[in-house]
Design an enzyme around this catalytic site. Structure first.
Site, short mmCIF file in Angstrom:
data_model
loop_
_atom_site.label_atom_id
_atom_site.label_comp_id
_atom_site.label_asym_id
_atom_site.label_seq_id
_atom_site.Cartn_x
_atom_site.Cartn_y
_atom_site.Cartn_z
N HIS A 6 0.79 -1.23 0.00
CA HIS A 6 0.00 0.00 0.00
C HIS A 6 0.82 1.27 0.00
CE1 HIS A 6 -4.14 -1.46 0.66
NE2 HIS A 6 -3.54 -2.50 1.23
N LYS B 228 -8.88 13.85 3.97
CA LYS B 228 -7.98 12.68 3.98
C LYS B 228 -7.12 12.80 5.22
CE LYS B 228 -6.52 14.00 -0.17
NZ LYS B 228 -6.56 12.69 -0.82
N ARG B 229 -6.37 11.76 5.58
CA ARG B 229 -5.47 11.91 6.71
C ARG B 229 -4.51 13.08 6.48
NH1 ARG B 229 -5.33 8.07 10.98
NH2 ARG B 229 -3.60 9.37 11.70
N LYS C 160 0.60 14.46 1.42
CA LYS C 160 -0.70 14.80 0.85
C LYS C 160 -0.84 16.31 0.60
CE LYS C 160 -3.14 10.80 2.89
NZ LYS C 160 -3.92 10.17 1.80
N LYS D 200 -14.42 8.58 -4.73
CA LYS D 200 -15.72 8.93 -4.13
C LYS D 200 -16.20 10.28 -4.66
CE LYS D 200 -14.03 6.63 0.03
NZ LYS D 200 -13.34 6.92 1.31
C1 LIG Z 1 -12.05 7.23 1.64
C2 LIG Z 1 -11.59 7.62 2.99
C3 LIG Z 1 -10.24 7.83 3.25
C4 LIG Z 1 -9.17 7.74 2.17
O1 LIG Z 1 -9.02 9.02 1.59
P1 LIG Z 1 -7.79 9.33 0.61
O2 LIG Z 1 -8.12 10.67 0.04
O3 LIG Z 1 -7.79 8.27 -0.44
O4 LIG Z 1 -6.57 9.33 1.43
C5 LIG Z 1 -9.85 8.19 4.52
N1 LIG Z 1 -10.75 8.34 5.51
C6 LIG Z 1 -12.07 8.17 5.30
C7 LIG Z 1 -13.03 8.36 6.42
C8 LIG Z 1 -12.54 7.79 4.04
O5 LIG Z 1 -13.84 7.59 3.84
#
Ligand SMILES: *Cc1c(COP(=O)(O)O)cnc(C)c1O
Length: 788
Positions: free
Chosen positions: A331, A519-520, A525, A631
């Protein structure tokens, strides 16, 4: 359609001793969930029986970021609307009940959410996949802000009980550690697919003491020691490690890994023997185990241990079986996230497992020597190096397949990070581009858009076959349809605005562009790049208050690992920018910055559908795939992003012209990495200098934590462990600003903008986790669909 009122009343009596008139909404939520659970029993048992005769896959993951269950299950069971009507008649809002459910936040971010999407897809596709993991008492911490600083609170998600799991104490397993045995007690959650009888299982193990209570100690008045023994066992499944990248709390974390992996494998071997006797050579014909990242990789030596020590196979046979059973998903290529364990911990806690790893290491060295590998190459590839066990190397050596999670990521693995391994085992490497389930991320979270898509396509087929959305392309120039899309987006924005007002106490304008980065929080990022871009816009307005900009609301949501000082500094910095910008008279509401607190799955379900712009701006090469990007796309949101992770495939599917790609690509960064001089950019760029200087010139107050100065130094000086501006923020700044200007221009033409949104929906078919799971089933697990 079955009516549930009587069942709800029954469960209210048996669980709470209450009539419905006296029950709280929380209790009604619980009783309804129990009533649904009870009705799943028959299909659930039938599924287990049918699956037990065929080959199955088991998804081993330290994280499952499930979120809420009630709404999802009602939707998948096609009960949502009938139960909604029934509750309406009782004067109860289904949505209110849904909001009372605590998220099952047993994961950190993308990796854990991927596991959850896979479970939903496997059940829906009738693919026999069950999950194995840990039932943490406390999931990912709850985040709140105090003065703009992140604070953490324990996530007591089980405080009202969990109606969606069943304790199976009869199937408890003993797990052996050198410092004492613990009991692994399974809790099963049914995974309800959409429109199918199949019900898969997520089995999470809870750690308990073998002897529930040491009576002798207690009798001798050694109360503390009697309780301490219980606590030491239970500590193993107490809490999820809130860390995306490093391994703190090391010994306990190692115990967690071995705990759930050993319990799961012991059970798989026991069940195999029940069906097939001791014909272990057939084990890989019935069982495939997917290792979600390196966290469960200790499963490889553990299966060998069980087969050799308990079933008396030869080491050679056991090794062969293990290698054919397991497969490994990589990952990340971030160095700090590549898991390594000091041999001392293993020797102390799991001496027999260490012995097996050591033997595999020596066997591997021998094999490489036979192939004529040089001493240097062998040294750099072996599993144990300088007293550290390299889990990714053990994973590649001990499995039949290693996969990356997006095309670009897999290419980087093959050509850079794991080049030597790819040359050694070219046939083991595969790509499986991540996906998301359209049931949760569109059908459930955006009912308006779902309804519209179903109406246009004339069927709900897209719910289980997302490639159907391609047919929406034919409407891309139909202004009546685009206008309807615009009005749906407006409605979702208004819903989000009222939720943010309620949850954060901040008012936002649904007529502004909702520009969202969720995102985190991690340096790669580049939330800091967004922050700089906002300050740039702010200074544009300050220099020319009449400037014509489309009003924008910048929405952030992100948790920082509690020990990640810099990430917490970035949160504070963005909150300081919000304070400055949101109250400035010159800005006059044209830009607003909101950092929502406690970003999690249930919040995400409100944010994605309301977005106008998806921020996917990681340093090229660093984001393995991303799933948040998918998403957004599915909900009709163009991406502003770098050519990183799955963004590459997203623009391939939706069209470059319908997204905003900027910044340096992987090859360019690779070529300049040794000569990159961010200080030179800073010196030659007065505006960027002005922005970066806000970190140290007193514009903002970090309350003497030193956070902002540390960020400044990270960009311009570097630190002992990295060069200046490790993530190329200065390098990509101008190109990002330029891309944002294009967004401002294009958004003014509402129909032109809506067309881009629409093309993103139409291009999203590839990014269903249904597609991903079918690829794993066919290319890695070799399992067939089973229709129960
Ligand atoms: C989809 C999702 C992530 C992943 O987000 P990335 O932008 O791909 O890092 C992290 N946390 C939650 C709650 C999510 O639904």
């Amino acid at each position: 359609m079955k009516k549930y009122t009587e069942d709800i009343k029954l469960f209210l009596k048996s669980e709470f001793g209450k009539a419905i008139e006296n029950a709280s909404e929380q209790e009604i939520y619980f009783a309804l969930s129990k009533a649904i659970m009870a009705d799943l029993t028959e299909n659930w048992e039938k599924t287990k029986l049918d699956y037990s005769k065929e080959k199955q896959a088991f998804y081993f993951s330290a994280e499952f970021l499930m979120g809420r269950t009630l709404g999802n299950n009602l939707m998948n069971l096609n009960l949502y609307h009938s139960i909604q009507d029934e509750l309406d008649a009782l004067g109860i809002k289904l949505n209110t009940l849904e909001e009372l459910e605590e998220d099952a936040g047993l994961g950190n971010g993308g990796l854990g959410r991927l596991a959850a999407c896979f479970l939903d897809s496997a059940a829906t596709m009738n693919v026999p996949v069950n999950g194995y993991g840990i039932r943490y008492d406390y999931g990912i911490f709850k985040q709140y802000f105090e003065n703009g600083f992140q604070k953490e609170m324990a996530d007591n998600w089980l405080k009202n009980g969990d109606p969606w799991s069943i304790r199976k104490v009869k199937e408890a397993v003993t797990v052996h550690f050198e410092d004492g045995d613990v009991l692994a007690v399974p809790y099963d959650t049914p995974i309800v697919g959409y429109g199918t009888n199949n019900i898969n299982t997520l089995r999470l193990w809870k750690a308990e003491p073998i002897v529930p209570f040491d009576f002798d100690l207690f009798n001798d008045q050694e109360y503390d020691e009697s309780v301490a023994k219980k606590n030491r066992a239970e500590d193993i499944s107490r809490v999820l490690y809130p860390n995306d990248s490093t391994n703190e709390g090391k010994i306990l974390r190692l115990k967690q890994q071995y705990f759930f992996v050993s319990a799961s494998l012991q059970e798989l071997v026991r069940k195999f023997k029940e069906s097939h006797g001791k014909h272990f050579e057939k084990f890989p014909e019935y069982i495939a185990v997917q290792l979600n990242d390196t966290h469960p990789v200790v499963g490889i030596p553990e299966l060998i241990r069980i087969l050799v020590d308990e079933e008396h196979l030869t080491f050679k046979k056991a090794w062969q079986i293990a290698k054919e059973t397991f497969a490994y998903t990589n990952h990340t290529i971030l160095n700090e996230a590549l898991e390594k364990w000091w041999v001392g911990f293993y020797k102390e806690l799991l001496p027999r497992i260490y012995e097996i790893i050591d033997k595999l290491d020596k066997q591997f060295v021998h094999e490489l020597k036979e192939l004529g590998y040089t001493k240097e190459l062998i040294k750099s590839m072996r599993i144990i190096q300088d007293n550290m066990i390299h889990m990714a190397y053990l994973a590649i050596y001990g499995t039949k397949a290693t996969n990356g999670v997006a095309a670009l990521h897999t290419e980087i693995l093959k050509n850079q990070e794991l080049k030597d391994w790819y040359e050694l085992y070219p046939n083991r490497f595969q790509n499986k581009t991540n996906g998301i389930t359209q049931r949760r991320w569109l059908l459930l979270s955006n009912k308006q858009l779902s309804g519209f898509i179903t109406e246009l396509l004339g069927s709900e087929k897209w719910v289980t076959d997302l490639s159907e959305v391609k047919k929406l392309e034919q409407f891309a120039d139909d202004s009546a349809i685009l206008n309807k899309f615009i009005s749906i987006k407006k409605e979702k924005k208004a819903e989000l605005a009222s939720y943010i007002l309620e949850a954060e106490g901040i008012e936002i304008d649904p007529n502004s562009i909702f520009d969202i980065q969720i995102k985190r929080l991690h340096e790669y990022k580049r939330q800091l790049l967004s922050a700089f871009q906002i300050l740039n816009l702010y200074f544009d307005i300050k220099e020319n208050p009449q400037i014509d900009v489309v009003p924008r609301t910048f929405i952030f949501g992100a948790k920082a690992a509690p020990g990640y000082f810099r990430a917490k500094g970035i949160i504070k910095f963005i909150n300081e920018i919000a304070k400055l910008v949101n109250t400035d008279k010159d800005v006059n509401g044209r830009i607003k910055v909101v950092f929502v607190s406690n970003y999690r799955v249930s919040y995400a379900e409100k944010l994605f559908p309301a977005a106008d712009l998806s921020e996917q701006i990681s340093t090229a090469g660093k984001e393995a795939s991303g799933t948040g990007n998918m998403k957004f796309m599915l909900n009709g949101t163009p991406t502003i992003g770098t050519l990183d992770g799955a963004n590459v495939e997203i623009v391939e599917e939706a069209g470059l012209e319908n997204n905003y790609i900027f910044g340096a690509e992987v090859d360019e960064l690779e070529a300049i990495k040794d000569t990159y001089d961010p200080k030179a950019i800073y010196d030659a760029h007065p505006r960027l200098k002005k922005i970066i200087d806000t970190l140290i010139d007193g514009t903002f107050d970090d309350e003497e934590t030193g956070m902002f100065e540390e960020l400044y130094n990270a960009l311009l000086v570097g630190a002992s462990w990295h060069k200046a501006d490790n993530y190329f923020i200065l390098k990509d700044f101008d190109s990002y600003v330029e891309a944002q200007k294009r967004v401002d221009t294009d958004y003014r033409d509402q129909l032109k903008w809506a067309r881009k949104c629409w093309m993103n929906i139409a291009g999203a078919g590839k990014f269903s986790s249904d597609r991903t799971i079918l690829e794993y089933a066919k290319d890695i697990w070799n399992i067939a669909r089973i229709d129960v």
